[in-house]
Design a protein around this motif. Structure first.
Motif, PDB file in Angstrom:
ATOM      1  N   SER A   7       1.003  -1.314   0.034  1.00 29.40           N
ATOM      2  CA  SER A   7       0.080   0.037   0.140  1.00 29.40           C
ATOM      3  C   SER A   7       0.900   1.386   0.083  1.00 29.40           C
ATOM      4  O   SER A   7       0.580   2.141  -0.589  1.00 29.40           O
ATOM      5  N   LEU A   8       1.991   1.190   0.661  1.00 34.25           N
ATOM      6  CA  LEU A   8       2.872   2.504   0.912  1.00 34.25           C
ATOM      7  C   LEU A   8       3.526   2.436  -0.419  1.00 34.25           C
ATOM      8  O   LEU A   8       3.639   3.647  -1.116  1.00 34.25           O
ATOM      9  N   LEU A   9       3.934   1.300  -1.197  1.00 37.75           N
ATOM     10  CA  LEU A   9       4.414   1.462  -2.288  1.00 37.75           C
ATOM     11  C   LEU A   9       3.546   1.893  -3.454  1.00 37.75           C
ATOM     12  O   LEU A   9       4.014   2.896  -4.323  1.00 37.75           O
ATOM     13  N   LEU A  10       2.406   1.663  -3.411  1.00 35.71           N
ATOM     14  CA  LEU A  10       1.610   2.029  -4.416  1.00 35.71           C
ATOM     15  C   LEU A  10       1.142   3.689  -4.231  1.00 35.71           C
ATOM     16  O   LEU A  10       1.069   4.321  -5.295  1.00 35.71           O
ATOM     17  N   LYS A  11       1.089   4.067  -2.883  1.00 35.44           N
ATOM     18  CA  LYS A  11       1.103   5.656  -2.894  1.00 35.44           C
ATOM     19  C   LYS A  11       2.200   6.190  -3.381  1.00 35.44           C
ATOM     20  O   LYS A  11       2.011   7.421  -3.927  1.00 35.44           O
ATOM     21  N   LEU A  12       3.179   5.614  -2.927  1.00 34.25           N
ATOM     22  CA  LEU A  12       4.535   6.315  -3.581  1.00 34.25           C
ATOM     23  C   LEU A  12       4.576   6.565  -5.189  1.00 34.25           C
ATOM     24  O   LEU A  12       4.675   7.727  -5.555  1.00 34.25           O
ATOM     25  N   VAL A  13       4.280   5.512  -5.768  1.00 27.53           N
ATOM     26  CA  VAL A  13       4.271   5.608  -7.293  1.00 27.53           C
ATOM     27  C   VAL A  13       2.998   6.383  -7.513  1.00 27.53           C
ATOM     28  O   VAL A  13       3.089   7.076  -8.563  1.00 27.53           O
ATOM     29  N   SER A  14       2.025   6.366  -6.992  1.00 26.60           N
ATOM     30  CA  SER A  14       0.650   7.413  -7.214  1.00 26.60           C
ATOM     31  C   SER A  14       1.196   8.740  -7.237  1.00 26.60           C
ATOM     32  O   SER A  14       0.953   9.674  -8.066  1.00 26.60           O
ATOM     33  N   VAL A  15       1.892   9.140  -6.114  1.00 30.03           N
ATOM     34  CA  VAL A  15       2.484  10.373  -5.911  1.00 30.03           C
ATOM     35  C   VAL A  15       3.484  11.050  -6.985  1.00 30.03           C
ATOM     36  O   VAL A  15       3.448  12.037  -7.463  1.00 30.03           O
ATOM     37  N   ILE A  16       4.419  10.157  -7.128  1.00 30.29           N
ATOM     38  CA  ILE A  16       5.356  10.430  -8.233  1.00 30.29           C
ATOM     39  C   ILE A  16       4.489  10.442  -9.641  1.00 30.29           C
ATOM     40  O   ILE A  16       4.971  11.588 -10.225  1.00 30.29           O
ATOM     41  N   PHE A  17       3.809   9.656  -9.824  1.00 32.62           N
ATOM     42  CA  PHE A  17       3.064   9.654 -11.162  1.00 32.62           C
ATOM     43  C   PHE A  17       2.295  10.955 -11.327  1.00 32.62           C
ATOM     44  O   PHE A  17       2.329  11.687 -12.310  1.00 32.62           O
TER      45      PHE A  17
END
Length: 68
Positions: A7-17
């Motif tokens: 979930s944290l990785l998905l949030k990180l990727v979403s923020v960068i994207f």
């Protein structure tokens, strides 16, 4: 524990994207302004700023990780 890391990785990727997309839109709109110049470096630095902002937010709110 594994779900939280994903979930944290998905949030990180979403923020960068989203940082990249927003920066891309702004840079594209600057093409139509004669006083502004576009730069690929702006895309990188704005995306990096999104990552740093996410990191600062998460490191300052570690107790929120338990809830999410």
């Amino acid at each position: 524990m594994q779900v939280r890391k994903f979930s944290l990785l998905l949030k990180l990727v979403s923020v960068i994207f989203l940082s990249f997309i927003l920066s891309f839109v702004v840079e594209t709109l600057q093409i139509f302004l004669p006083s502004r110049e576009t730069s690929p470096a702006d895309l990188f630095t704005n995306s990096l700023g999104g990552f740093i902002g996410f990191y600062v937010f998460i490191s300052g709110n570690l107790n929120l990780l338990v809830i999410f």
